[in-house]
Design a protein around this motif. Sequence first.
Motif, PDB file in Angstrom:
ATOM      1  N   VAL A  43      43.262   4.789 -20.413  1.00  0.00           N
ATOM      2  CA  VAL A  43      44.085   6.002 -20.429  1.00  0.00           C
ATOM      3  C   VAL A  43      44.926   6.051 -21.703  1.00  0.00           C
ATOM      4  O   VAL A  43      45.006   7.096 -22.368  1.00  0.00           O
ATOM      5  N   TYR A  44      45.553   4.942 -22.065  1.00  0.00           N
ATOM      6  CA  TYR A  44      46.319   4.910 -23.315  1.00  0.00           C
ATOM      7  C   TYR A  44      45.402   5.181 -24.513  1.00  0.00           C
ATOM      8  O   TYR A  44      45.776   5.894 -25.448  1.00  0.00           O
ATOM      9  N   GLY A  45      44.198   4.598 -24.482  1.00  0.00           N
ATOM     10  CA  GLY A  45      43.257   4.809 -25.577  1.00  0.00           C
ATOM     11  C   GLY A  45      42.865   6.258 -25.726  1.00  0.00           C
ATOM     12  O   GLY A  45      42.816   6.799 -26.842  1.00  0.00           O
ATOM     13  N   LEU A  46      42.578   6.918 -24.616  1.00  0.00           N
ATOM     14  CA  LEU A  46      42.210   8.334 -24.648  1.00  0.00           C
ATOM     15  C   LEU A  46      43.364   9.189 -25.171  1.00  0.00           C
ATOM     16  O   LEU A  46      43.170  10.106 -25.977  1.00  0.00           O
ATOM     17  N   SER A 104      43.961  -2.141 -27.472  1.00  0.00           N
ATOM     18  CA  SER A 104      45.051  -3.123 -27.596  1.00  0.00           C
ATOM     19  C   SER A 104      45.033  -4.204 -26.516  1.00  0.00           C
ATOM     20  O   SER A 104      46.023  -4.433 -25.839  1.00  0.00           O
ATOM     21  N   TYR A 105      43.883  -4.888 -26.384  1.00  0.00           N
ATOM     22  CA  TYR A 105      43.797  -5.991 -25.435  1.00  0.00           C
ATOM     23  C   TYR A 105      43.583  -7.335 -26.119  1.00  0.00           C
ATOM     24  O   TYR A 105      44.262  -8.318 -25.810  1.00  0.00           O
ATOM     25  N   PRO A 141      46.416  -1.471 -13.862  1.00  0.00           N
ATOM     26  CA  PRO A 141      46.739  -0.280 -13.072  1.00  0.00           C
ATOM     27  C   PRO A 141      47.541   0.747 -13.864  1.00  0.00           C
ATOM     28  O   PRO A 141      48.295   0.399 -14.771  1.00  0.00           O
ATOM     29  N   VAL A 142      47.368   2.000 -13.505  1.00  0.00           N
ATOM     30  CA  VAL A 142      48.177   3.087 -14.064  1.00  0.00           C
ATOM     31  C   VAL A 142      49.485   3.108 -13.285  1.00  0.00           C
ATOM     32  O   VAL A 142      49.516   3.467 -12.101  1.00  0.00           O
ATOM     33  N   GLY A 143      50.568   2.687 -13.939  1.00  0.00           N
ATOM     34  CA  GLY A 143      51.859   2.565 -13.267  1.00  0.00           C
ATOM     35  C   GLY A 143      52.568   3.900 -13.089  1.00  0.00           C
ATOM     36  O   GLY A 143      52.143   4.931 -13.621  1.00  0.00           O
ATOM     37  N   GLY A 176      52.182  -2.802 -26.492  1.00  0.00           N
ATOM     38  CA  GLY A 176      52.784  -1.508 -26.792  1.00  0.00           C
ATOM     39  C   GLY A 176      53.779  -1.602 -27.933  1.00  0.00           C
ATOM     40  O   GLY A 176      53.843  -0.707 -28.795  1.00  0.00           O
ATOM     41  N   GLU A 177      54.562  -2.671 -27.968  1.00  0.00           N
ATOM     42  CA  GLU A 177      55.521  -2.852 -29.065  1.00  0.00           C
ATOM     43  C   GLU A 177      54.797  -3.095 -30.384  1.00  0.00           C
ATOM     44  O   GLU A 177      55.245  -2.643 -31.443  1.00  0.00           O
TER      45      GLU A 177
END
Length: 351
Positions: free
Chosen positions: A135-138, A234-235, A14-16, A329-330
């Motif tokens: 979303v992070y990838g884009l 990043s999965y 989910p987009v938090g 993310g880290e």
Amino acid sequence: MRGNIPSRKKPAFPVGPSLLGYLRKYNRAAELPLGYDDLVRHEFSVPLLNERKQDTLWETVHHASSERQELYRSLTYMYSLLKAGGDLGILNQLTVARIDYCTFGNTKPFRVRIINRLNDNYDHFYIKRSDASRVYGLELEELLSPNTVTFLVHGETLVEEHIIGIPGDDFMLHHMAGSVFNNIRLAKEFVKFNERCFVRLLGDMRSYNFVVAVTPDIEGAQFRLRAIDFDQQSYEGRKNFYLPQYFRENNPIIFLGIEHMEPETVQQYQLEERSLIAARAKVEWSRLSELLSIMRTDRLSDPDKVANLKTELAEHHDSSVFLHCRTMGEIIDANIKLLMQKEFKQSIHGP
């Protein structure tokens, strides 16, 4: 090792609230008149074939005639939001020619073909279920690559522009034959693309997940490889999954590099691309830092994948900084900072 495949179907994250706040700040969020689920309610569909009468794995969907007028009005408005900031002046010029649904892959997107009534020119955009990974990838594509991307998020719906280019698998089948000069340029671009994916940990870049944009030049052509699928940002927990060179589907271009480039040349192109990525990161550092600070606290993978990837990257870079990472993310934050400190190890030691 060839034949990298995802370990299993990736779940959507989910987009938090923090990521949504970032998207609003940078005009990546908008109120949309309809969502992904509204398009799912179609009456029937027919297979979409290409010009060679082959199944494209897309289906053209048809909605009830009673809903079509309002549906098309909403879709043209969404297109205007994406392309013209919601300028209502262009709506009378636009209409929906077709809505296609992809039965292949994780996101099962809808592709909307928009026609300009004045000249019959067409464009596409996509409607998908929102996923924080994508979303992070884009957004990382926007900040760290030479490409710009346009997208909007509203609730569980993600709207993306169409990225122009020849699908990689189609390019390798029908457009690979060229001059030695063009082959060298294509192999060079693949090295750079490989490096971009590895730095920002964009995975699963098999040939059908990127396009080849061809620009005629004074002599020959210039090539740009562009990712079109960001679901595997990043999965996965394997380092090689983030290196397009390890997918057998990309072998035709990889073999061009083996044929035309020496290891020293490959390393030169890697250094060039890493320098360009570092320069982009410096220019966008305020926005990039904001994004990474949110990403560091977000759950984007399973703990076992995080543990495996940080171990492999620590070994690859000979750096213990990765061993302290607790999230994907880290890990990305550490990867980018290592790059900017000029301590990033090349992804490959030869073509």
